[in-house]
Structure formats: C-alpha cells, structure tokens
Design a protein around this motif. Structure first.
Motif, PDB file in Angstrom:
ATOM      1  N   LYS A 151     -68.740   6.647  50.546  1.00  0.00           N
ATOM      2  CA  LYS A 151     -68.597   7.652  49.491  1.00  0.00           C
ATOM      3  C   LYS A 151     -67.231   7.560  48.817  1.00  0.00           C
ATOM      4  N   ALA A 152     -66.238   7.151  49.579  1.00  0.00           N
ATOM      5  CA  ALA A 152     -64.878   7.018  49.048  1.00  0.00           C
ATOM      6  C   ALA A 152     -64.637   5.651  48.417  1.00  0.00           C
ATOM      7  N   GLY A 153     -65.682   4.822  48.361  1.00  0.00           N
ATOM      8  CA  GLY A 153     -65.544   3.502  47.769  1.00  0.00           C
ATOM      9  C   GLY A 153     -64.983   2.460  48.701  1.00  0.00           C
ATOM     10  N   ILE A 154     -65.069   2.700  50.007  1.00  0.00           N
ATOM     11  CA  ILE A 154     -64.492   1.804  51.016  1.00  0.00           C
ATOM     12  C   ILE A 154     -65.609   1.236  51.887  1.00  0.00           C
ATOM     13  N   GLY A 155     -65.697  -0.064  51.981  1.00  0.00           N
ATOM     14  CA  GLY A 155     -66.694  -0.709  52.824  1.00  0.00           C
ATOM     15  C   GLY A 155     -66.236  -0.794  54.269  1.00  0.00           C
ATOM     16  N   THR A 156     -67.154  -1.209  55.145  1.00  0.00           N
ATOM     17  CA  THR A 156     -66.847  -1.357  56.574  1.00  0.00           C
ATOM     18  C   THR A 156     -67.284  -2.737  57.036  1.00  0.00           C
ATOM     19  N   LYS A 159     -57.289   5.171  50.464  1.00  0.00           N
ATOM     20  CA  LYS A 159     -57.443   5.121  49.006  1.00  0.00           C
ATOM     21  C   LYS A 159     -56.105   4.860  48.321  1.00  0.00           C
ATOM     22  N   ARG A 160     -55.040   5.455  48.847  1.00  0.00           N
ATOM     23  CA  ARG A 160     -53.716   5.205  48.254  1.00  0.00           C
ATOM     24  C   ARG A 160     -53.335   3.731  48.347  1.00  0.00           C
ATOM     25  N   LEU A 161     -53.786   3.086  49.390  1.00  0.00           N
ATOM     26  CA  LEU A 161     -53.480   1.666  49.581  1.00  0.00           C
ATOM     27  C   LEU A 161     -54.429   0.753  48.814  1.00  0.00           C
ATOM     28  N   GLY A 162     -55.454   1.321  48.189  1.00  0.00           N
ATOM     29  CA  GLY A 162     -56.416   0.498  47.466  1.00  0.00           C
ATOM     30  C   GLY A 162     -57.289  -0.341  48.368  1.00  0.00           C
ATOM     31  N   VAL A 163     -57.592   0.173  49.554  1.00  0.00           N
ATOM     32  CA  VAL A 163     -58.379  -0.589  50.529  1.00  0.00           C
ATOM     33  C   VAL A 163     -59.810  -0.778  50.018  1.00  0.00           C
ATOM     34  N   SER A 164     -60.272  -2.003  50.021  1.00  0.00           N
ATOM     35  CA  SER A 164     -61.651  -2.307  49.637  1.00  0.00           C
ATOM     36  C   SER A 164     -62.598  -2.166  50.817  1.00  0.00           C
ATOM     37  N   ALA A 165     -62.121  -2.546  51.997  1.00  0.00           N
ATOM     38  CA  ALA A 165     -62.940  -2.431  53.206  1.00  0.00           C
ATOM     39  C   ALA A 165     -62.032  -2.353  54.417  1.00  0.00           C
ATOM     40  N   VAL A 166     -62.407  -1.503  55.364  1.00  0.00           N
ATOM     41  CA  VAL A 166     -61.741  -1.522  56.662  1.00  0.00           C
ATOM     42  C   VAL A 166     -62.441  -2.554  57.535  1.00  0.00           C
ATOM     43  N   GLU A 167     -61.663  -3.280  58.301  1.00  0.00           N
ATOM     44  CA  GLU A 167     -62.218  -4.230  59.267  1.00  0.00           C
ATOM     45  C   GLU A 167     -61.901  -3.698  60.654  1.00  0.00           C
ATOM     46  N   LEU A 168     -62.928  -3.229  61.357  1.00  0.00           N
ATOM     47  CA  LEU A 168     -62.741  -2.604  62.656  1.00  0.00           C
ATOM     48  C   LEU A 168     -62.691  -3.671  63.741  1.00  0.00           C
ATOM     49  N   MET A 169     -61.573  -3.732  64.447  1.00  0.00           N
ATOM     50  CA  MET A 169     -61.529  -4.587  65.623  1.00  0.00           C
ATOM     51  C   MET A 169     -62.641  -4.145  66.575  1.00  0.00           C
ATOM     52  N   PRO A 170     -63.044  -4.988  67.543  1.00  0.00           N
ATOM     53  CA  PRO A 170     -64.295  -4.755  68.275  1.00  0.00           C
ATOM     54  C   PRO A 170     -64.501  -3.317  68.759  1.00  0.00           C
ATOM     55  N   VAL A 171     -65.688  -2.801  68.471  1.00  0.00           N
ATOM     56  CA  VAL A 171     -66.046  -1.434  68.867  1.00  0.00           C
ATOM     57  C   VAL A 171     -67.220  -1.431  69.836  1.00  0.00           C
ATOM     58  N   THR A 172     -67.685  -2.603  70.246  1.00  0.00           N
ATOM     59  CA  THR A 172     -68.760  -2.657  71.234  1.00  0.00           C
ATOM     60  C   THR A 172     -68.174  -2.576  72.647  1.00  0.00           C
ATOM     61  N   ALA A 173     -69.026  -2.230  73.607  1.00  0.00           N
ATOM     62  CA  ALA A 173     -68.573  -1.996  74.978  1.00  0.00           C
ATOM     63  C   ALA A 173     -68.021  -3.281  75.588  1.00  0.00           C
ATOM     64  N   SER A 174     -66.843  -3.187  76.180  1.00  0.00           N
ATOM     65  CA  SER A 174     -66.169  -4.350  76.750  1.00  0.00           C
ATOM     66  C   SER A 174     -65.638  -3.996  78.131  1.00  0.00           C
ATOM     67  N   ILE A 175     -65.080  -5.003  78.804  1.00  0.00           N
ATOM     68  CA  ILE A 175     -64.554  -4.801  80.152  1.00  0.00           C
ATOM     69  C   ILE A 175     -63.153  -5.403  80.236  1.00  0.00           C
ATOM     70  N   ASP A 176     -62.311  -4.826  81.074  1.00  0.00           N
ATOM     71  CA  ASP A 176     -60.969  -5.373  81.282  1.00  0.00           C
ATOM     72  C   ASP A 176     -61.043  -6.712  82.002  1.00  0.00           C
ATOM     73  N   GLU A 177     -60.135  -7.621  81.630  1.00  0.00           N
ATOM     74  CA  GLU A 177     -59.986  -8.836  82.405  1.00  0.00           C
ATOM     75  C   GLU A 177     -59.516  -8.475  83.818  1.00  0.00           C
ATOM     76  N   LEU A 229     -57.937  -2.782  61.405  1.00  0.00           N
ATOM     77  CA  LEU A 229     -57.425  -1.694  62.244  1.00  0.00           C
ATOM     78  C   LEU A 229     -58.087  -1.673  63.615  1.00  0.00           C
ATOM     79  N   ASN A 230     -57.312  -1.211  64.574  1.00  0.00           N
ATOM     80  CA  ASN A 230     -57.807  -0.937  65.916  1.00  0.00           C
ATOM     81  C   ASN A 230     -58.175   0.539  65.953  1.00  0.00           C
ATOM     82  N   VAL A 231     -59.439   0.840  66.184  1.00  0.00           N
ATOM     83  CA  VAL A 231     -59.929   2.205  66.053  1.00  0.00           C
ATOM     84  C   VAL A 231     -59.120   3.178  66.899  1.00  0.00           C
ATOM     85  N   ARG A 232     -58.860   2.834  68.140  1.00  0.00           N
ATOM     86  CA  ARG A 232     -58.162   3.770  69.032  1.00  0.00           C
ATOM     87  C   ARG A 232     -56.703   3.953  68.628  1.00  0.00           C
ATOM     88  N   SER A 233     -55.981   2.869  68.440  1.00  0.00           N
ATOM     89  CA  SER A 233     -54.542   2.986  68.169  1.00  0.00           C
ATOM     90  C   SER A 233     -54.268   3.560  66.793  1.00  0.00           C
TER      91      SER A 233
END
Length: 656
Positions: free
Chosen positions: A239-244, A178-196, A145-149
């Motif tokens: 706590k919900a059983g979902i990794g990051t 949880k309804r989707l049975g997600v084992s872990a969310v994979e966060l697209m980059p969340v560190t500080a970046s700059i526009d091209e 997932l993309n955190v913002r969108s």
C-alpha cells in the motif's frame, strides 16, 4: 505430486517422498505437542511417495514423520525411526529449533527425539493473493534488513511487536522507508532455522537465519502470527508502494556435516536430497557441511513449490538466492541453463518475480559473477570492491570506478546486451557496515568466540584518522565525509542499488565483519543514537535519484545520446571540464573526475567526484541559456569555491 499435510473434508492426507526408506510413519501429537498420541504407517503410492488419509483431524494438528531403512552414514543412509523428522513441506512449526546433542546421536545411541523437536502444524492455507505485478523494477533501491535487529530497539514500535515481521508494517517504519525512497525491502531469512552446534556452548545464537531446516515454515520467533503475519505485512508495505523480497536459502540445511543433527531431509532420504562424493562423503560447496542436490527432480520441485507458496499466499515481489550457483549445479558443475534456474524463470507463477542471485559458492569454479541468464539480477561484489578501493585511495582505481558507475558492462554486457543486471552495494549483512569500513582497517570479531579467525581478512577498509590524528571531532568529521562519499557514489550508479538497514544513519558493529552470531546490541539498530544528519543526506540522495531518472536507468552508459535527446548519456571530464584523455585514465595518481549525465529531457547532471584529500576547484562546461544549480538542498555547491576533499557533489543544469 502433492506432498505435506493436506486438509480435506475427510481428514488430513499426509504425504512424504523417499526413494530409499523401507517404512515411513506419521506421528500425531496432542495440542501441546508434548505427547505422541498416535503413530500411523504411511502406504507406498509409487514413485517414492508414501501417504495416508487420517480421518478425524484438521487444522492445527501437530505432527512429524519417521523413517526406517539402512543406517550407513558412510553410504549416505541415515534412517533411524527414533528421530522425529520435520515435514519438508511443513508450512508452520510450533516453536523454534534448538540444538541438542541427541539430535545428532547415532542410531541406537540416543533416545527418541520427539521431545526435542518442534512439531509441524497442519494448516488450511488462505486463498491466494490476487496476482499483481511486482512493485519493484530493476534500477530501484533495495533495502536489506534483518527482521529482528531492525526494530528490536525502535522506540515507536510497541515492545511486544519489536523484532517481528509485523513491526515492518508500523507507520513509523513505513515512513522511514518512504523517506529513503525504498523500492523493496529484502528480508534476510525468515524461515525456521537452527543454531550451528558450536554456538550454544559459547552462549551465542544464529542471528541471521542462514541455517534453515525446511524451507516454507516461518520462524515463530520472527512471525508469531505465522503466514498471515507475513501476508498482512507484505500488503501494508505494498500500500505504501514498497515491495517485499525474501532472501531464501536452498543451498544447504542446518543438518550440517556428518556430525550434524538429523532433523528432516537427512532422515528421509539424504542420498537424494544432498550431494555426495563417490565415496559417500557429503559435498560441501557451501562451507556449512552439506549441499542440497538442486539438480534432483524432487529437490527441484520442492524449491519451486516453496517459491510458489510465498508468491501465492504472501504476495511477495521476489527472491534473493543465497549461494545461487548451487541452484545451477548439474552433476556438480555450474550450468547457467540448469533445469532449476530455467524452471524458476519460466514458471507461470514466478516468471514476473524479481530474481536475485548471490553469484558465488565455495565449490569448484564457484565464482560465477555475470554468468547467470536474464532475468536474474546479481549481487556485484566487484562494484563493492572497486568503489571501496577508490575511496580508500588506491592507485589506478579511477577507471574501475567509472566502469562501476556506468553499470559494469565488462561483467554484464555479455552477448551485446544493452542493460545491466547488477545489484550495486557498498556494504551488506556479510561484512563490515558502512560506518565500520571507514573506521576499522582490520576486522574485530573477538565476540564470535573464534579468536578473530572467522570472517574476511581483506575488507578494503580504512581507519580514517589513524595517521597520528588525535582530534576526535576531526576524526568523526572525516569518517562522516567518507560515508557520505560512499553513499553518494552508490546513489549515482547505474542499475539496481542496495542499501543495508542502518547504513543510512551510521550503524556500527564495532568492526565485526561476521556478526551472524550476535543477536544483541552489536547487530540491533541503535535508533536513539543514529546520525540524523547522515540519514537526511541519504534521503536527499534518494530524492535526487527519483528526480533525475537517468541515475536509475539500467542501460549501460555509452557516451552516445540518450533516447530522444542530442545530449550524450555521459561524458567523463577532468576537474577542469575537459574530456578525460588516455593519459588521464592511465594516471595512477588521479582521484578526481566528473560524470556528466544527460537525459531524454535535455537536462544534464554533473556528478563531481573528488577522491583526493585536498580541496579542488571544479569547472563545468556551459550552455547558452542554462545555468548550473545545486541538485541537493542540503548540499549547496558553488563552482567559484573549491570542493572539499573526499566528497561527491551534484549540480543540475537547468534553463535560466
């Protein structure tokens, strides 16, 4: 060596590394970050480290570095004391980066850049998170997932929280995962970046974050609460059983090519931190203008320190490495036993973490699928392409489909290994969405401002309804069926699977397959208009995968009995219920098969695949005392009736 800003009872020790700078300073700023209040020269301590203990300062101090030395870009030297530089070990920055031409000005041709640069913020780090094994295990479901969108338009999330990391901890979001049975969310980059640099004139901005400046500091836009926000969210998900899992970019930085801005590593020691050609030009194995020298000892340690930082202080389950062959390049050539790859896998803090490689870059011999060592999992684009080819109706695709469903032993069965390291996916952030795969034969990237030249041209997609069909309802039904078939194939596949956020309910980007610059409704998930029937179907697939563990196994399917059972782990059958013969496998026009799975409990699951557009009656082998029953409540199946075309159906064999 300890680098960065370390807060002590006596003050702050500032330390930075450079093998080529003649002089280095730390610039201190007032609480607003607007006014430079002091500039202090750092002292050489040996082995390239320059440091200084500054009394009277503590938590919250804003600062940056400056460096002086030779300025000769043609030789990889970019020293300019007028360029304020972000600490490579900064754990926080006070605002987002914004491109300005003066950040890329030559020495003596631009004014001081302090007013344009975010300031690093010295922070006392919290106590480490108690060490716990990752929740995610191979074979589970990763939700990219993309955190913002992801939450920008979510009606249940408070408006002030939408688009942030904290929003992921909202009960409505956790319930959805949880309804989707997600084992872990994979966060697209969340560190500080700059526009091209080409985006601002187009009125666009980088919505994905794959253009970092440094590696530890979070984007204030995504994490206004800083590291604590990430840490608290990871804890709530756990706590919900979902990794990051964090998607991190170590292959390049936003300093770009020779015309790019000087922001951090370039101004401190470009020759060491970036790879260069013998003639001094930057190596561009990433397509972004520069390539981090991950085989340099200081760069290697910086990567390791970053990973340890997020495990110790945020408690994340693991990492996905963008353009991972760069991390394994030694003197420019990929080596699966490269020091950095081995250091990550063997580090006491990192050894049990989830490690996922995107196994390609654009450098020489950069396509390395299957070439990483365990424990690295790998994004499997051959899975993506072969499954799309089958459902597009390509001739001769049935054998490739079976190989992908069985774990891709042709890719990951090296040296006789019995388990797969595949991460199976149909669609990812980069490319068409699941809904667009079945609706657009060609990309539509006009909104990106590059005359539709950017992005992949070969999408293995199709326009369901293009053959003179004018019935909107019929077209919508056909596209929905194809999405269900693709999802069903994914959830029926051995190994780890990955679903990109919103594909479970039909998100569209209107055919844009490179929406990195669309921080708007093109990428924001439309929660109000989502296809709730498709979402429910996806949840049913997830429930089936949990209920029949053989689906999620990482062992390759072999046709031999499963552990503790006399039933083969798989049998490949025709629609008439007999084993597929050589002529069937070689039949280029065949688009039907049955994957009959057995498990250690003696049960069997029939995955009936009808890739033909015509309906067909399927026959399954019977056992005395058993009967075939629908495996998904929302998908009742009757063997006496033909299965519709373009579908996957599931029956489970249970005792009468």
């Amino acid at each position: 060596m300890t680098l960065g800003a370390t807060i002590t009872p006596e003050g702050i020790r500032f330390a930075v590394w450079s093998s080529s700078a003649r002089r280095l300073w730390v610039s201190l700023f007032d609480d607003s970050g607007a006014r430079e209040i002091d500039r202090l020269e750092l002292k050489p301590e040996g082995e390239g480290v320059h440091a200084l203990l500054v009394p009277g300062h503590g938590d919250g101090t804003r600062y940056g570095f400056r460096a002086d030395g030779d300025y000769a870009p043609e030789r990889g030297l970019w020293f300019d004391p007028d360029k304020l530089l972000t600490d490579p070990y900064a754990v926080e920055v006070d605002r987002r980066y914004q491109y300005h031409w003066r950040l890329a000005a030559k020495r003596n041709e631009g004014a001081d850049t302090a007013s344009l640069m975010p300031k690093a913020v010295a922070r006392s780090l919290p106590e480490p998170v108690p060490a716990k094994p990752p929740l995610f295990q191979p074979g589970g479901l990763i939700y990219e997932l993309n955190v913002r969108s992801f939450t920008k338009l979510h009606p249940d999330v408070p408006e002030a929280q939408r688009g942030t990391i904290a929003a992921l901890a909202h009960p409505a979001i956790i319930e959805h995962l949880k309804r989707l049975g997600v084992s872990a969310v994979e966060l697209m980059p969340v560190t500080a970046s700059i526009d091209e640099r080409h985006l601002p004139p187009l009125g666009l901005s980088n919505a994905w974050g794959y253009n970092p400046v440094t590696f530890m500091a979070l984007d204030p836009h995504l994490a206004p609460g800083g590291l604590k926000e990430l840490r608290d969210t990871v804890a709530e998900l756990r706590k919900a059983g979902i990794g990051t899992i964090l998607d991190l970019v170590f292959n390049h930085t936003g300093e770009s090519d020779r015309l790019g801005p000087t922001l951090s590593l370039r101004g401190l020691d470009a020759l060491a931190y970036y790879r260069h050609q013998p003639d001094g030009r930057l190596v561009n194995d990433t397509g972004t203008g520069n390539t981090v020298a991950c085989d340099h000892p200081v760069a290697r340690e910086m990567v390791l320190d970053t990973l340890r930082h997020f495990v110790r202080h945020a408690g994340v389950d693991g990492f996905r490495f963008d353009l991972a062959p760069v991390l394994g390049r030694v003197d420019g050539a990929f080596d699966p036993d490269a020091p950095l790859l081995g250091d990550i896998a063997g580090d006491p803090v990192l050894a049990d973490r989830v490690l996922i490689a995107e196994p390609w870059d654009i450098g020489p011999n950069g396509y390395r699928l299957g070439n990483f060592r365990p424990p690295y999992l790998e994004w499997n684009d051959r899975y993506r392409d072969d499954v799309r080819r089958f459902w597009r109706g390509d001739a001769g695709a049935i054998g490739a489909l079976a190989t992908r469903l069985a774990g891709s032993s042709d890719v990951f069965g090296e040296e006789g290994r019995p388990t797969s390291r595949t991460v199976n996916f149909i669609a990812a952030h980069d490319g068409m969405t699941l809904a667009d795969i079945v609706a657009y034969e060609r990309k539509h990237n006009e909104a990106n401002g590059e005359q539709n030249r950017d992005g992949h041209n070969d999408n293995l997609s199709w326009n369901n309804g293009a053959e003179g069909e004018t019935d909107d309802e019929a077209i919508a039904t056909a596209r929905s069926s194809d999405q269900r078939a693709l999802l069903a194939a994914l959830f029926a596949s051995r190994g780890t699977i990955m679903l990109t956020a919103g594909d479970e309910f039909g998100r569209t980007q209107k055919g844009n397959n490179n929406a990195y610059a669309q921080d708007n409704a093109i990428t924001w998930l439309d929660w109000a208009g989502r296809d709730q029937a498709l979402e429910q179907y996806t949840s049913s697939l997830a429930a089936l995968r949990r209920a029949f563990p053989a689906l999620a196994h990482t062992r390759f399917l072999t046709g031999e009995p499963a552990d503790g059972s006399e039933i083969p782990d798989v049998a490949w059958l025709t629609e008439t219920g007999v084993p597929l013969g050589e002529s069937d496998w070689n039949d280029a026009g065949r688009h039907r098969l049955v994957m009959l799975l057995g498990d250690s409990e003696g049960e069997r699951l029939a995955v009936m695949i009808n890739g033909d557009r015509r309906q067909c009656v399927f026959t399954l082998p019977a056992r005395d005392g058993f009967e075939w029953r629908p495996a998904i409540e929302t998908q009742p199946v009757d063997l006496a009736r033909p299965l519709p075309g373009r579908c996957v159906s599931f029956l489970i064999e249970r005792r009468r």
